[in-house]
Design a protein around this motif. Structure first.
Motif, PDB file in Angstrom:
ATOM      1  N   ASP A 154      15.161  18.327 119.639  1.00 23.96           N
ATOM      2  CA  ASP A 154      16.276  19.093 119.082  1.00 23.96           C
ATOM      3  C   ASP A 154      16.342  19.035 117.557  1.00 23.96           C
ATOM      4  N   SER A 155      15.355  18.416 116.910  1.00 21.13           N
ATOM      5  CA  SER A 155      15.343  18.384 115.446  1.00 21.13           C
ATOM      6  C   SER A 155      15.239  19.795 114.893  1.00 21.13           C
ATOM      7  N   PHE A 156      15.978  20.062 113.813  1.00 22.08           N
ATOM      8  CA  PHE A 156      15.986  21.380 113.174  1.00 22.08           C
ATOM      9  C   PHE A 156      16.311  22.482 114.177  1.00 22.08           C
ATOM     10  N   ALA A 157      17.308  22.180 115.010  1.00 23.31           N
ATOM     11  CA  ALA A 157      17.826  23.123 116.010  1.00 23.31           C
ATOM     12  C   ALA A 157      16.747  23.601 116.970  1.00 23.31           C
ATOM     13  N   GLY A 158      15.707  22.784 117.158  1.00 25.28           N
ATOM     14  CA  GLY A 158      14.668  23.133 118.115  1.00 25.28           C
ATOM     15  C   GLY A 158      13.765  24.270 117.690  1.00 25.28           C
ATOM     16  N   VAL A 159      13.790  24.632 116.392  1.00 23.67           N
ATOM     17  CA  VAL A 159      12.931  25.712 115.891  1.00 23.67           C
ATOM     18  C   VAL A 159      11.467  25.357 116.140  1.00 23.67           C
ATOM     19  N   PRO A 160      10.656  26.292 116.659  1.00 26.08           N
ATOM     20  CA  PRO A 160       9.230  26.003 116.880  1.00 26.08           C
ATOM     21  C   PRO A 160       8.549  25.572 115.570  1.00 26.08           C
ATOM     22  N   VAL A 161       7.721  24.560 115.657  1.00 28.94           N
ATOM     23  CA  VAL A 161       7.070  23.997 114.480  1.00 28.94           C
ATOM     24  C   VAL A 161       5.587  24.356 114.500  1.00 28.94           C
ATOM     25  N   ASP A 162       5.095  24.852 113.375  1.00 29.34           N
ATOM     26  CA  ASP A 162       3.693  25.244 113.261  1.00 29.34           C
ATOM     27  C   ASP A 162       2.822  24.151 112.645  1.00 29.34           C
ATOM     28  N   VAL A 163       3.403  23.356 111.741  1.00 31.59           N
ATOM     29  CA  VAL A 163       2.666  22.278 111.086  1.00 31.59           C
ATOM     30  C   VAL A 163       3.566  21.054 110.989  1.00 31.59           C
ATOM     31  N   VAL A 164       3.043  19.902 111.416  1.00 26.44           N
ATOM     32  CA  VAL A 164       3.682  18.610 111.139  1.00 26.44           C
ATOM     33  C   VAL A 164       2.737  17.851 110.223  1.00 26.44           C
ATOM     34  N   TYR A 165       3.260  17.393 109.100  1.00 28.26           N
ATOM     35  CA  TYR A 165       2.430  16.715 108.099  1.00 28.26           C
ATOM     36  C   TYR A 165       3.074  15.391 107.710  1.00 28.26           C
ATOM     37  N   HIS A 166       2.240  14.368 107.521  1.00 25.35           N
ATOM     38  CA  HIS A 166       2.733  13.145 106.905  1.00 25.35           C
ATOM     39  C   HIS A 166       1.598  12.441 106.176  1.00 25.35           C
ATOM     40  N   CYS A 167       1.948  11.817 105.048  1.00 20.70           N
ATOM     41  CA  CYS A 167       0.973  11.170 104.175  1.00 20.70           C
ATOM     42  C   CYS A 167       1.355   9.708 103.978  1.00 20.70           C
ATOM     43  N   ASN A 168       0.447   8.799 104.364  1.00 22.24           N
ATOM     44  CA  ASN A 168       0.672   7.358 104.223  1.00 22.24           C
ATOM     45  C   ASN A 168       1.954   6.910 104.910  1.00 22.24           C
ATOM     46  N   VAL A 169       2.199   7.476 106.079  1.00 23.42           N
ATOM     47  CA  VAL A 169       3.389   7.134 106.863  1.00 23.42           C
ATOM     48  C   VAL A 169       3.005   6.462 108.182  1.00 23.42           C
ATOM     49  N   LEU A 170       1.830   6.760 108.699  1.00 24.99           N
ATOM     50  CA  LEU A 170       1.436   6.263 110.016  1.00 24.99           C
ATOM     51  C   LEU A 170       1.522   4.743 110.094  1.00 24.99           C
ATOM     52  N   SER A 171       1.231   4.055 109.000  1.00 23.37           N
ATOM     53  CA  SER A 171       1.243   2.592 109.003  1.00 23.37           C
ATOM     54  C   SER A 171       2.639   2.015 109.153  1.00 23.37           C
ATOM     55  N   HIS A 172       3.682   2.844 108.996  1.00 27.69           N
ATOM     56  CA  HIS A 172       5.064   2.366 109.083  1.00 27.69           C
ATOM     57  C   HIS A 172       5.616   2.407 110.509  1.00 27.69           C
ATOM     58  N   PHE A 173       4.976   3.116 111.420  1.00 18.85           N
ATOM     59  CA  PHE A 173       5.540   3.301 112.751  1.00 18.85           C
ATOM     60  C   PHE A 173       5.312   2.065 113.628  1.00 18.85           C
ATOM     61  N   PRO A 174       6.376   1.524 114.258  1.00 15.05           N
ATOM     62  CA  PRO A 174       6.173   0.425 115.204  1.00 15.05           C
ATOM     63  C   PRO A 174       5.270   0.826 116.373  1.00 15.05           C
ATOM     64  N   ASP A 175       5.346   2.101 116.782  1.00 21.30           N
ATOM     65  CA  ASP A 175       4.512   2.622 117.871  1.00 21.30           C
ATOM     66  C   ASP A 175       3.822   3.884 117.362  1.00 21.30           C
ATOM     67  N   PRO A 176       2.681   3.746 116.677  1.00 22.58           N
ATOM     68  CA  PRO A 176       2.041   4.927 116.092  1.00 22.58           C
ATOM     69  C   PRO A 176       1.587   5.946 117.120  1.00 22.58           C
ATOM     70  N   VAL A 177       1.107   5.487 118.269  1.00 21.91           N
ATOM     71  CA  VAL A 177       0.659   6.423 119.309  1.00 21.91           C
ATOM     72  C   VAL A 177       1.841   7.235 119.820  1.00 21.91           C
ATOM     73  N   GLY A 178       2.954   6.567 120.113  1.00 24.92           N
ATOM     74  CA  GLY A 178       4.143   7.269 120.573  1.00 24.92           C
ATOM     75  C   GLY A 178       4.675   8.241 119.545  1.00 24.92           C
ATOM     76  N   ALA A 179       4.612   7.847 118.258  1.00 25.39           N
ATOM     77  CA  ALA A 179       5.089   8.730 117.190  1.00 25.39           C
ATOM     78  C   ALA A 179       4.245   9.991 117.111  1.00 25.39           C
ATOM     79  N   LEU A 180       2.931   9.848 117.213  1.00 24.58           N
ATOM     80  CA  LEU A 180       2.049  11.013 117.171  1.00 24.58           C
ATOM     81  C   LEU A 180       2.267  11.918 118.390  1.00 24.58           C
ATOM     82  N   GLN A 181       2.505  11.304 119.544  1.00 27.49           N
ATOM     83  CA  GLN A 181       2.773  12.101 120.747  1.00 27.49           C
ATOM     84  C   GLN A 181       4.058  12.913 120.583  1.00 27.49           C
ATOM     85  N   ALA A 182       5.083  12.299 119.982  1.00 32.06           N
ATOM     86  CA  ALA A 182       6.350  13.013 119.770  1.00 32.06           C
ATOM     87  C   ALA A 182       6.166  14.175 118.798  1.00 32.06           C
ATOM     88  N   MET A 183       5.355  13.976 117.777  1.00 32.84           N
ATOM     89  CA  MET A 183       5.076  15.069 116.838  1.00 32.84           C
ATOM     90  C   MET A 183       4.306  16.186 117.526  1.00 32.84           C
TER      91      MET A 183
END
Length: 224
Positions: A151-180
């Motif tokens: 429901d983020s951003f009112a559920g608008v379809p997303v074409d690109v998800v981008y992040h830079c030097n953020v993956l190392s911060h996630f407690p569960d990186p695999v789960g975070a990537l799956q959610a994206m």
């Protein structure tokens, strides 16, 4: 700030518990998985304590430093270079114009400003309230504290998800990537940048750790 009782975790990628100590910093231990090579912090504070670091602007890289990057030429060059790569992978056209781009961990918002200039509609995920306020007030960009959900951003379809030097911060990186990935519409792009510290020859790691700061436990994993 107090980060709560620490707990041990297995390898964040393969789930195994065969590891050796790679280096230590500020009382935290970074371990290297014998199976996949990932370097990860264990024991560690609970996820809610890690999240509180950003929510209370207590990270070792403060909001003012992220905001200052919006005025630095190299950051602008990096944003434009990355957007050039995106255009090469998925060229825009009158039939397929740039769509919705979401940056996770948007920092000071410079990348999103440049994405807007390329025709993207944009949204920011940024848990630091100082940075989030700067992005929304200075640039008029919609900003949410995250994580990226259905429901983020009112559920608008997303074409690109981008992040830079953020993956190392996630407690569960695999789960975070799956959610994206779940937020991307068919044909969408999940684009990320992260370091390759786990590729460093193990015998050199303790020497590097004597002079470099790894900002544990904000950085929870180092990839190869």
């Amino acid at each position: 700030m107090k980060l709560g009782k620490q707990y041990t975790v297995p390898c964040l990628l393969c789930g195994l518990e065969r590891e050796e100590v790679a280096f230590e910093e500020d009382g935290y231990i970074a371990r290297r998985c014998h199976t996949c090579g990932l370097v990860f912090v264990s024991p560690r504070p609970p996820p809610e304590s890690i999240a509180a670091i950003y929510q209370h602007n207590q990270s070792q890289t403060r909001a003012s430093q992220h905001i200052a990057k919006t005025r630095q030429p190299y950051a602008l060059a990096h944003a434009r270079f990355t957007l050039d790569l995106l255009a090469a992978i998925s060229p825009p056209s009158p039939q397929s114009p740039p769509g919705m781009l979401v940056e996770v961990g948007a920092g000071g918002g410079l990348f999103l400003v440049e994405a807007c200039a390329r025709g993207y509609r944009v949204g920011a995920i940024e848990p630091n309230p100082v940075q989030a306020a700067f992005i929304s007030e200075q640039f008029g960009i919609a900003c949410e504290p995250g994580p990226l959900q259905a429901d983020s951003f009112a559920g608008v379809p997303v074409d690109v998800v981008y992040h830079c030097n953020v993956l190392s911060h996630f407690p569960d990186p695999v789960g975070a990537l799956q959610a994206m990935r779940a937020r991307l519409q068919p044909g969408g792009l999940l684009v990320l940048e992260t370091g390759n510290f786990a590729d460093v020859t193990p015998r050199w790691v303790p020497l590097i750790a004597r002079t470099e700061r790894f900002h544990l436990p904000e950085h929870l994993a180092f990839f190869g």
